[in-house]
Design a protein around this motif. Structure first.
Motif, PDB file in Angstrom:
ATOM      1  N   ILE A 382     -10.158   5.352   2.943  1.00  0.00           N
ATOM      2  CA  ILE A 382      -8.623   4.791   2.544  1.00  0.00           C
ATOM      3  C   ILE A 382      -8.603   3.539   2.884  1.00  0.00           C
ATOM      4  O   ILE A 382      -8.968   3.149   3.993  1.00  0.00           O
ATOM      5  N   GLY A 383      -8.382   2.456   1.976  1.00  0.00           N
ATOM      6  CA  GLY A 383      -8.141   0.930   2.379  1.00  0.00           C
ATOM      7  C   GLY A 383      -6.944   0.550   1.562  1.00  0.00           C
ATOM      8  O   GLY A 383      -6.032   1.073   1.030  1.00  0.00           O
ATOM      9  N   MET A 384      -6.607  -0.770   1.786  1.00  0.00           N
ATOM     10  CA  MET A 384      -5.613  -1.506   1.104  1.00  0.00           C
ATOM     11  C   MET A 384      -5.855  -2.966   1.050  1.00  0.00           C
ATOM     12  O   MET A 384      -6.435  -3.591   1.751  1.00  0.00           O
ATOM     13  N   ARG A 385      -5.313  -3.430  -0.155  1.00  0.00           N
ATOM     14  CA  ARG A 385      -5.688  -4.810  -0.591  1.00  0.00           C
ATOM     15  C   ARG A 385      -4.398  -5.226  -1.621  1.00  0.00           C
ATOM     16  O   ARG A 385      -4.332  -4.480  -2.380  1.00  0.00           O
ATOM     17  N   HIS A 386      -4.189  -6.481  -1.627  1.00  0.00           N
ATOM     18  CA  HIS A 386      -3.093  -6.812  -2.569  1.00  0.00           C
ATOM     19  C   HIS A 386      -1.790  -5.994  -2.467  1.00  0.00           C
ATOM     20  O   HIS A 386      -1.380  -5.514  -3.443  1.00  0.00           O
ATOM     21  N   MET A 387      -1.454  -5.423  -1.346  1.00  0.00           N
ATOM     22  CA  MET A 387      -0.257  -4.516  -1.258  1.00  0.00           C
ATOM     23  C   MET A 387      -0.478  -3.147  -2.045  1.00  0.00           C
ATOM     24  O   MET A 387       0.454  -2.447  -2.559  1.00  0.00           O
ATOM     25  N   THR A 388      -1.700  -2.725  -2.100  1.00  0.00           N
ATOM     26  CA  THR A 388      -2.086  -1.481  -3.155  1.00  0.00           C
ATOM     27  C   THR A 388      -2.906  -0.738  -2.293  1.00  0.00           C
ATOM     28  O   THR A 388      -4.096  -1.303  -1.771  1.00  0.00           O
ATOM     29  N   PHE A 389      -2.851   0.511  -2.253  1.00  0.00           N
ATOM     30  CA  PHE A 389      -3.729   1.248  -1.571  1.00  0.00           C
ATOM     31  C   PHE A 389      -5.035   1.744  -2.381  1.00  0.00           C
ATOM     32  O   PHE A 389      -4.812   1.707  -3.576  1.00  0.00           O
ATOM     33  N   GLY A 432      -1.979  -4.864  13.748  1.00  0.00           N
ATOM     34  CA  GLY A 432      -0.748  -5.441  14.197  1.00  0.00           C
ATOM     35  C   GLY A 432       0.295  -4.526  13.962  1.00  0.00           C
ATOM     36  O   GLY A 432       0.338  -3.543  13.236  1.00  0.00           O
ATOM     37  N   ARG A 433       1.678  -4.977  14.303  1.00  0.00           N
ATOM     38  CA  ARG A 433       2.689  -4.056  14.449  1.00  0.00           C
ATOM     39  C   ARG A 433       3.571  -4.449  12.996  1.00  0.00           C
ATOM     40  O   ARG A 433       4.660  -4.177  12.923  1.00  0.00           O
ATOM     41  N   SER A 434       2.984  -5.252  12.301  1.00  0.00           N
ATOM     42  CA  SER A 434       3.853  -5.739  10.943  1.00  0.00           C
ATOM     43  C   SER A 434       2.864  -5.920   9.873  1.00  0.00           C
ATOM     44  O   SER A 434       1.641  -5.629   9.835  1.00  0.00           O
ATOM     45  N   GLY A 435       3.535  -6.048   8.678  1.00  0.00           N
ATOM     46  CA  GLY A 435       2.672  -6.219   7.292  1.00  0.00           C
ATOM     47  C   GLY A 435       1.701  -5.108   7.350  1.00  0.00           C
ATOM     48  O   GLY A 435       1.905  -4.105   7.103  1.00  0.00           O
ATOM     49  N   MET A 440      -0.876   0.231   6.618  1.00  0.00           N
ATOM     50  CA  MET A 440      -2.078   0.964   6.961  1.00  0.00           C
ATOM     51  C   MET A 440      -1.639   2.044   7.794  1.00  0.00           C
ATOM     52  O   MET A 440      -2.634   2.999   7.950  1.00  0.00           O
ATOM     53  N   SER A 441      -0.828   2.145   8.463  1.00  0.00           N
ATOM     54  CA  SER A 441      -0.489   3.203   9.554  1.00  0.00           C
ATOM     55  C   SER A 441       0.197   4.359   8.615  1.00  0.00           C
ATOM     56  O   SER A 441       0.835   5.445   9.246  1.00  0.00           O
ATOM     57  N   MET A 442       0.072   4.510   7.516  1.00  0.00           N
ATOM     58  CA  MET A 442       0.590   5.695   6.617  1.00  0.00           C
ATOM     59  C   MET A 442      -0.372   6.781   6.490  1.00  0.00           C
ATOM     60  O   MET A 442      -1.302   6.523   6.270  1.00  0.00           O
ATOM     61  N   PRO A 443      -0.031   8.019   6.688  1.00  0.00           N
ATOM     62  CA  PRO A 443      -0.846   9.097   6.330  1.00  0.00           C
ATOM     63  C   PRO A 443      -1.064   9.373   4.836  1.00  0.00           C
ATOM     64  O   PRO A 443      -0.083   8.972   4.023  1.00  0.00           O
ATOM     65  N   HIS A 444      -2.147   9.936   4.241  1.00  0.00           N
ATOM     66  CA  HIS A 444      -2.270  10.241   2.982  1.00  0.00           C
ATOM     67  C   HIS A 444      -2.884  11.663   2.653  1.00  0.00           C
ATOM     68  O   HIS A 444      -4.049  11.825   3.268  1.00  0.00           O
ATOM     69  N   PRO A 445      -2.143  12.273   1.904  1.00  0.00           N
ATOM     70  CA  PRO A 445      -2.780  13.760   1.452  1.00  0.00           C
ATOM     71  C   PRO A 445      -3.905  13.326   0.432  1.00  0.00           C
ATOM     72  O   PRO A 445      -3.540  13.133  -0.707  1.00  0.00           O
ATOM     73  N   MET A 518      -4.423   4.664  -6.270  1.00  0.00           N
ATOM     74  CA  MET A 518      -5.107   5.213  -5.318  1.00  0.00           C
ATOM     75  C   MET A 518      -5.607   6.578  -5.820  1.00  0.00           C
ATOM     76  O   MET A 518      -5.336   7.533  -5.475  1.00  0.00           O
ATOM     77  N   MET A 519      -6.767   6.403  -6.754  1.00  0.00           N
ATOM     78  CA  MET A 519      -6.989   7.387  -7.313  1.00  0.00           C
ATOM     79  C   MET A 519      -8.817   7.069  -8.014  1.00  0.00           C
ATOM     80  O   MET A 519      -8.773   5.879  -8.335  1.00  0.00           O
ATOM     81  N   ARG A 520      -9.677   7.958  -7.878  1.00  0.00           N
ATOM     82  CA  ARG A 520     -11.008   7.578  -8.481  1.00  0.00           C
ATOM     83  C   ARG A 520     -11.476   9.040  -9.188  1.00  0.00           C
ATOM     84  O   ARG A 520     -10.696   9.856  -8.961  1.00  0.00           O
ATOM     85  N   HIS A 521     -12.537   8.635  -9.589  1.00  0.00           N
ATOM     86  CA  HIS A 521     -13.157  10.066 -10.060  1.00  0.00           C
ATOM     87  C   HIS A 521     -14.690   9.960  -9.695  1.00  0.00           C
ATOM     88  O   HIS A 521     -15.607   8.990  -9.510  1.00  0.00           O
TER      89      HIS A 521
END
Ligand code: C2O
Ligand code: CU
Ligand code: CU
Length: 525
Positions: A382-389, A432-435, A440-445, A518-521
């Motif tokens: 799980i990662g993030m780039r350009h404000m997209t998971f 860090g505590r912002s941005g 990134m500190s979100m849970p993902h099902p 946030m999907m692949r196959h």
């Protein structure tokens, strides 16, 4: 602010894709790019259902009717118990039996493309509702498959490219139950004592219309509503007798994570998770239920006084510490408050009740020797780039799969789902505590199509006070198709890829995340 369904997003024509994927080695595309539009005369269905998605008016609150997207079912052949219509906006409950051959003729009468997925069922690629098979208004898609899954609670929902969140939100979902002979021997509560509970949060306007508004934060966290729907209705009280019940709970919400608990502190007794019955009942103080997850509960009201009530709540939690807490409150209701979901009203005294079985269904556990490629671990990072998971550094692409996403047919794989939040770096750099750190500190099902998997281990690399509010609520012992991955967690699973070659999705089941890519196959073959 966007109102629901204001504009038609451009519908990509995947017809051209057929030609593309047909050239890929090992990919089974015999049925053509649009899948099966016609029934196979050689397929002899035990159950045949016409399922039509259309714009409908349902009565949810006193006053004006609510415009929804709704699945309407019609049983064409097979046992009458196969289809149970519900009031409200959800589609009918489909009741199948293991081994049955099912034909579902899906008819899209919506003003936008749509395709339907049978979440949790092990079916061939062309029957799985991959978004590449979306059909337009007036078109039909014929699904034909055998029910291979064991007894349990599954569901179906729209899976249209970039429209899954809004379509499911507007009502395109329904429950599936499967029974089998092993389950019947257990004598679990059935009939009126077997209660489905599909939980969804919505926001209704003063004119009773569903409103889908994402503020800037909810574009990252996902939609959070303030009205809790049970089975597509505002039904908050259920009369029960003084005996045991089987509750089949599905979190059908777009992004909200529930922390289910009895108001009086009684333990939650889990019977089944996503992929069916557990080996034995499991008692927990509360149960975390992320979007798409199912949990079945043994609810015993014996000994309770007629006239009394027992409320099923969602306790406040801090699963989404930075995003879902204070910020979530700016939109719908945040996830830190206690929510009363359903009130069970003890309405009648009865003298007998079935006893809770001490064991349920045996489970073959995967061991090291079962991995087809013992040296290999398939990553889901799980990662993030350009404000997209992202997953494995990429977003969804209808025709792209990487080397690491190639899986040999009929193999069993070890998969490591990892979620490095960056918060561990203590406020420096990427974390860090912002941005980015907060995002990134979100849970993902995380959900994987195809066969159910087993959870081998769950490792938390950075325990926090927020994690303490959720950590005792995971039911990881049974078959799963969706697993809630907390920040800084590393979860290893064992997953079989048997029977069917082709493209099988894996994605975040936070529907806003899924639609943002946030999907692949996996390419199985
Ligand atoms: Cu419930 Cu790919 O979804
Ligand atoms: Cu699925
Ligand atoms: Cu997500």
């Amino acid at each position: 602010m966007t109102h629901i369904n204001p504009e038609r997003r451009q519908f990509l024509q995947y017809a051209a894709l057929g030609a593309l994927t047909a050239g890929l080695p090992g990919l089974v595309r015999a049925e053509g790019s649009k899948g099966s539009k016609v029934a196979d005369p050689g397929f002899k269905p035990d159950v045949e259902i016409a399922l039509t998605a259309k714009v409908s008016d349902v009565s949810i609150l006193p006053g004006p009717a609510t415009h929804v997207f709704k699945y309407h079912g019609k049983l064409l052949s097979g046992p009458t118990s196969a289809l149970r219509e519900l009031p409200g906006y959800l589609g009918p409950i489909l009741n199948f039996e293991q081994g049955q051959k099912v034909r579902i003729i899906f008819d899209n009468r919506l003003p936008e493309p749509c395709i339907t997925h049978w979440h949790g069922l092990h079916v061939p690629q062309v029957m799985d509702g991959h978004p590449m098979y979306a059909i337009g208004n007036g078109e039909q898609y014929v699904y034909e498959f055998e029910v291979k899954n064991p007894a349990g609670t599954y569901w179906y929902h729209a899976h249209t490219h970039e429209l899954t969140a809004t379509q499911v939100y507007q009502g395109l979902a329904g429950l599936i139950t499967v029974t089998d002979s092993a389950e019947r021997k257990l004598g679990l509560p059935e009939g009126e004592f077997d209660i489905p509970l599909v939980i969804q949060d919505r926001h209704l306007t003063s004119g009773n219309q569903l409103r889908y508004v994402l503020n800037r934060h909810q574009q990252m966290t996902g939609f959070l509503g303030d009205t809790f729907m049970i089975n597509g209705q505002r039904q908050s009280t259920i009369p029960v007798k003084t005996r045991a019940y089987r509750l089949r709970i599905l979190n059908g919400s777009n992004s909200r994570i529930y922390k289910l608990a009895w108001q009086d502190g009684s333990p939650m007794i889990a019977l089944a998770s996503d992929g069916g019955l557990l080996e034995k009942p499991q008692s927990l103080p509360y149960i975390m239920l992320a979007p798409a997850e199912r949990i079945e509960i043994w609810a015993d009201f014996s000994g309770r006084k007629p006239g009394s009530e027992l409320v099923l709540q969602s306790l406040g939690h801090q699963a989404t510490t930075h995003m879902g807490g204070g910020m979530g409150r700016m939109g719908g209701m945040g996830q830190q408050e206690v929510i009363s979901l359903v009130k069970f009203q003890i309405a009648e005294q009865v003298s007998d009740s079935p006893a809770l079985p001490s064991s349920l269904i045996p489970m073959q556990r995967f061991a090291d020797k079962d991995f087809t490629q013992p040296e290999r671990t398939v990553p889901i990072a799980i990662g993030m780039r350009h404000m997209t998971f992202q997953l494995n550094g990429r977003t969804f692409d209808m025709q792209d799969y990487m080397e690491i996403e190639k899986i040999p047919l009929n193999s069993v794989q070890r998969i490591r789902i990892s979620h490095t939040s960056g918060m561990m770096r203590g406020g420096r750099g990427r974390g860090g505590r912002s941005g980015m750190g907060m995002m990134m500190s979100m849970p993902h099902p995380i959900h994987l199509h195809g066969q159910q998997f087993q959870i081998l281990s769950r490792r938390q690399n950075h325990p926090t006070a927020a994690y303490d509010t959720v950590k005792d609520g995971f039911v990881d012992s049974g078959w799963k198709d969706t697993v809630l991955v907390m920040p800084d967690e590393e979860i290893e699973i064992a997953k079989p890829f048997r029977d069917y070659a082709g493209l099988f999705l894996y994605h975040c089941h936070n529907l806003e995340h899924e639609d943002m890519g946030m999907m692949r196959h996996f390419h199985v073959g």
